[in-house]
Design a protein around this motif. Sequence first.
Motif, PDB file in Angstrom:
ATOM      1  N   ALA A 303       0.792  -1.205  -0.070  1.00 23.55           N
ATOM      2  CA  ALA A 303       0.080  -0.187   0.041  1.00 23.55           C
ATOM      3  C   ALA A 303       0.902   1.211  -0.054  1.00 23.55           C
ATOM      4  N   LEU A 304       1.922   1.200   0.831  1.00 19.35           N
ATOM      5  CA  LEU A 304       2.820   2.492   0.738  1.00 19.35           C
ATOM      6  C   LEU A 304       3.319   2.572  -0.585  1.00 19.35           C
ATOM      7  N   PHE A 305       3.944   1.659  -1.192  1.00 14.31           N
ATOM      8  CA  PHE A 305       4.617   1.855  -2.470  1.00 14.31           C
ATOM      9  C   PHE A 305       3.418   2.049  -3.572  1.00 14.31           C
ATOM     10  N   ALA A 306       2.582   1.640  -3.572  1.00 11.53           N
ATOM     11  CA  ALA A 306       1.524   2.175  -4.491  1.00 11.53           C
ATOM     12  C   ALA A 306       0.954   3.602  -4.487  1.00 11.53           C
ATOM     13  N   VAL A 307       0.962   4.165  -3.193  1.00 15.36           N
ATOM     14  CA  VAL A 307       0.533   5.370  -3.048  1.00 15.36           C
ATOM     15  C   VAL A 307       2.031   6.422  -3.351  1.00 15.36           C
ATOM     16  N   LEU A 308       3.230   5.764  -2.903  1.00 13.54           N
ATOM     17  CA  LEU A 308       4.264   6.708  -3.535  1.00 13.54           C
ATOM     18  C   LEU A 308       4.278   6.772  -4.814  1.00 13.54           C
ATOM     19  N   GLY A 309       4.054   5.703  -5.535  1.00 13.50           N
ATOM     20  CA  GLY A 309       4.186   5.608  -7.134  1.00 13.50           C
ATOM     21  C   GLY A 309       3.211   6.606  -7.695  1.00 13.50           C
ATOM     22  N   VAL A 310       2.008   6.996  -7.238  1.00 12.25           N
ATOM     23  CA  VAL A 310       0.950   7.980  -7.640  1.00 12.25           C
ATOM     24  C   VAL A 310       1.644   9.524  -7.186  1.00 12.25           C
ATOM     25  N   VAL A 311       2.060   9.559  -6.160  1.00 14.48           N
ATOM     26  CA  VAL A 311       2.530  10.720  -5.640  1.00 14.48           C
ATOM     27  C   VAL A 311       3.561  11.621  -6.355  1.00 14.48           C
ATOM     28  N   ILE A 312       4.255  10.662  -6.990  1.00 11.25           N
ATOM     29  CA  ILE A 312       5.367  11.136  -7.627  1.00 11.25           C
ATOM     30  C   ILE A 312       4.884  12.426  -8.786  1.00 11.25           C
ATOM     31  N   PHE A 313       3.930  11.967  -9.204  1.00  6.84           N
ATOM     32  CA  PHE A 313       3.438  13.057 -10.347  1.00  6.84           C
ATOM     33  C   PHE A 313       2.643  14.222  -9.785  1.00  6.84           C
ATOM     34  N   PHE A 314       2.110  14.037  -8.572  1.00  6.99           N
ATOM     35  CA  PHE A 314       1.858  15.210  -7.604  1.00  6.99           C
ATOM     36  C   PHE A 314       2.961  16.306  -7.640  1.00  6.99           C
ATOM     37  N   TRP A 315       4.313  15.763  -7.177  1.00 11.16           N
ATOM     38  CA  TRP A 315       5.349  16.574  -6.959  1.00 11.16           C
ATOM     39  C   TRP A 315       5.988  17.065  -7.976  1.00 11.16           C
ATOM     40  N   PHE A 316       5.980  16.279  -9.266  1.00 14.53           N
ATOM     41  CA  PHE A 316       6.191  16.795 -10.500  1.00 14.53           C
ATOM     42  C   PHE A 316       5.521  18.292 -10.950  1.00 14.53           C
ATOM     43  N   SER A 317       4.176  18.056 -10.798  1.00 11.35           N
ATOM     44  CA  SER A 317       3.518  19.139 -11.179  1.00 11.35           C
ATOM     45  C   SER A 317       3.485  20.249 -10.112  1.00 11.35           C
ATOM     46  N   PHE A 318       3.491  19.931  -8.877  1.00  8.51           N
ATOM     47  CA  PHE A 318       3.497  20.832  -7.791  1.00  8.51           C
ATOM     48  C   PHE A 318       4.899  21.704  -7.891  1.00  8.51           C
ATOM     49  N   HIS A 319       5.903  21.333  -7.788  1.00  6.42           N
ATOM     50  CA  HIS A 319       7.234  21.794  -7.660  1.00  6.42           C
ATOM     51  C   HIS A 319       7.532  22.612  -8.912  1.00  6.42           C
ATOM     52  N   GLN A 320       6.880  22.657  -9.884  1.00  8.33           N
ATOM     53  CA  GLN A 320       6.894  23.649 -11.145  1.00  8.33           C
ATOM     54  C   GLN A 320       6.989  24.977 -10.427  1.00  8.33           C
ATOM     55  N   ASN A 321       6.523  25.182  -8.992  1.00  4.93           N
ATOM     56  CA  ASN A 321       6.346  26.441  -8.415  1.00  4.93           C
ATOM     57  C   ASN A 321       8.024  27.110  -8.445  1.00  4.93           C
ATOM     58  N   GLY A 322       8.918  26.266  -8.349  1.00  2.04           N
ATOM     59  CA  GLY A 322      10.330  26.663  -8.037  1.00  2.04           C
ATOM     60  C   GLY A 322      10.937  26.894  -9.434  1.00  2.04           C
ATOM     61  N   VAL A 323      10.324  26.492 -10.721  1.00  2.00           N
ATOM     62  CA  VAL A 323      11.033  26.585 -12.082  1.00  2.00           C
ATOM     63  C   VAL A 323      10.112  27.303 -12.839  1.00  2.00           C
ATOM     64  N   THR A 324       9.414  26.296 -13.555  1.00  2.66           N
ATOM     65  CA  THR A 324       8.726  26.835 -14.589  1.00  2.66           C
ATOM     66  C   THR A 324       7.537  27.976 -14.214  1.00  2.66           C
ATOM     67  N   LEU A 325       6.916  27.884 -13.181  1.00  2.00           N
ATOM     68  CA  LEU A 325       6.140  28.927 -12.561  1.00  2.00           C
ATOM     69  C   LEU A 325       6.609  30.045 -11.980  1.00  2.00           C
ATOM     70  N   SER A 326       7.881  30.046 -11.654  1.00  4.31           N
ATOM     71  CA  SER A 326       8.795  31.116 -11.350  1.00  4.31           C
ATOM     72  C   SER A 326       9.319  31.822 -12.793  1.00  4.31           C
ATOM     73  N   PHE A 327       9.495  30.990 -13.853  1.00  4.18           N
ATOM     74  CA  PHE A 327       9.812  31.642 -14.908  1.00  4.18           C
ATOM     75  C   PHE A 327       8.490  32.257 -15.617  1.00  4.18           C
ATOM     76  N   PHE A 328       7.595  31.794 -15.318  1.00  2.00           N
ATOM     77  CA  PHE A 328       6.370  32.467 -16.229  1.00  2.00           C
ATOM     78  C   PHE A 328       6.250  33.744 -15.104  1.00  2.00           C
ATOM     79  N   THR A 329       6.162  33.891 -14.021  1.00  3.46           N
ATOM     80  CA  THR A 329       5.821  35.062 -13.202  1.00  3.46           C
ATOM     81  C   THR A 329       6.769  35.847 -13.728  1.00  3.46           C
ATOM     82  N   ARG A 330       8.049  35.577 -13.868  1.00  2.00           N
ATOM     83  CA  ARG A 330       9.233  36.722 -14.250  1.00  2.00           C
ATOM     84  C   ARG A 330       8.944  36.998 -15.721  1.00  2.00           C
ATOM     85  N   ASP A 331       8.558  36.307 -16.484  1.00  2.00           N
ATOM     86  CA  ASP A 331       8.354  36.634 -17.899  1.00  2.00           C
ATOM     87  C   ASP A 331       6.667  37.394 -18.278  1.00  2.00           C
TER      88      ASP A 331
END
Length: 527
Positions: A303-331
């Motif tokens: 169960a732990l590994f199943a949830v971990l596998g899904v949550v990877i893609f949340f962090w891929f989307s969410f942590h764009q706030n430090g790169v792509t979304l930061s660049f978007f606000t800059r540009d």
Amino acid sequence: MFKGHPKGLIPAALSNMGERFGYYIMAAVLSLFLCSKFGLGDETAALIYSIFLAAIYVLSLVGGVIADRTQNYKGTIMAGIIVMALGYVALAIPITATKGTMAFLLTLTCTALVFIAFGNGLFKGNLQAIVGQMYDEMEAEEAKKGPEALKAVQGKRDTGFQIFYVFINIGGLVAPFIAPFLRSWWLGRFGYKYVAELPSLCHQFIDNTLPADQMVNLQQYMTKAGITGAASIDTCQDYLAVFNQGVHFAFIASVVAMLISLAIFLAKKNLFPTPAKKETVDVNISPEEKAAMAKELRQRLYALFAVLGVVIFFWFSFHQNGVTLSFFTRDYVISDMFPAELWQAVNPFFVIVLTPIIMLIFGRLSKKGKEISTPRKIAYGMFIAGLAYLFLAIYSYVANYPSSVEFLKIDATTREAMKAGPWVMIVTYFLLTVAELFISPLGLSFVSKVAPKTMLGLCQGLWLGTTAIGNILLPIGTLMYKNISLWQCWGVFIIVCLISMGVMLGMVKWLERVTSDKPVETEKAAE
């Protein structure tokens, strides 16, 4: 809100808040700082940022193993704070980068990031493991009083991790204001003003790589920054030196925050438990009982590994706030009053404001017998994250935003007229924060429920390891941001979030069965 929780919860949360304050000062400016100090392109800065974030979470596995094997969780946490402080000291050294010193200073910066990542790995997961152990001990004590007493406290764990998460974000709310304030103050001392677009153009001018059609933009931005006369290598170098010195001073605040975190931890460490040690195998357990316990333990780990596998893609989307979304606000976002770094404070602000509301809603549903399980909350969180990117995709399509490469070729006056208002990012961060509150603190609680008690540090490290994998994928977002229309870029994240939600919903009933089972009385049979 705090009634009925372990006494060590608030000191642990305060210690974590101090560490997060120092971390978020640095994280708010890191990708933009790498571009302004070293003239790196957005892709290279995003790659370094993503590797650094990934290292933090990968090294949480190392930190968890060290603490589990030595059973010295408190010592491991204190060592982590000290190692992080050393990394911030290295970042705080305000040496101007020149062609002769560029390679050395970039190496020094990356080495400092390694120290911060390793220290964070020693600190983060193990402190979370201690918080989980507090609730294990509280539930064990209440279980001695009877089933009703145990039932009364079993819902406290999710709430406790949400409180813990709020304190993290108090540090995250204040921190992003520090670097822009110090940078603007330092620029003002030399008669300059902050202009987000200028460092990149200055580096290109110095390196003789600035396209001829961008000279007009360079001159316009230099005038906006308070620089008179025609652009020259000397004026560009001077502006960059002052600009980056102001950012270096912000890292001194990170060092101070680490020391405060250490002081709080030392003052209250007697309130913190030590996660359970392995026990000797009970020879009175029958082979059938051992097999049943081993099966249940495997189910919990699956169960732990199943949830971990899904949550990877949340962090891929969410942590764009430090790169792509930061660049978007800059540009693409009007930044005269709101530098790109300040948008990093919007997310923790919403965490602090929304957490009590969400806790109240969940609490009322629980009282009415309509409690939403943790796995189902995580699935709903993925859907809400998808809504954030759906909003950005619709706005970008209506505004007809091209890729950032094409957008930056447009003359400055036309580009300024096309920029979005600040409200666009406020809506985006609001939705992403709601998604985060359905996933991150409840994910920590989920891990503490299903993790074997002799592997708490390791399992919290595995949870953080999913963030590492998501962060390794971050440069994909930057590549799309630079090379395809923005609505298409955001559309990819919509698809990722919706697929993740579907997978999670498909596993919900199984995960609910696993987490609703009574905890394994002992894990001796599986050792």
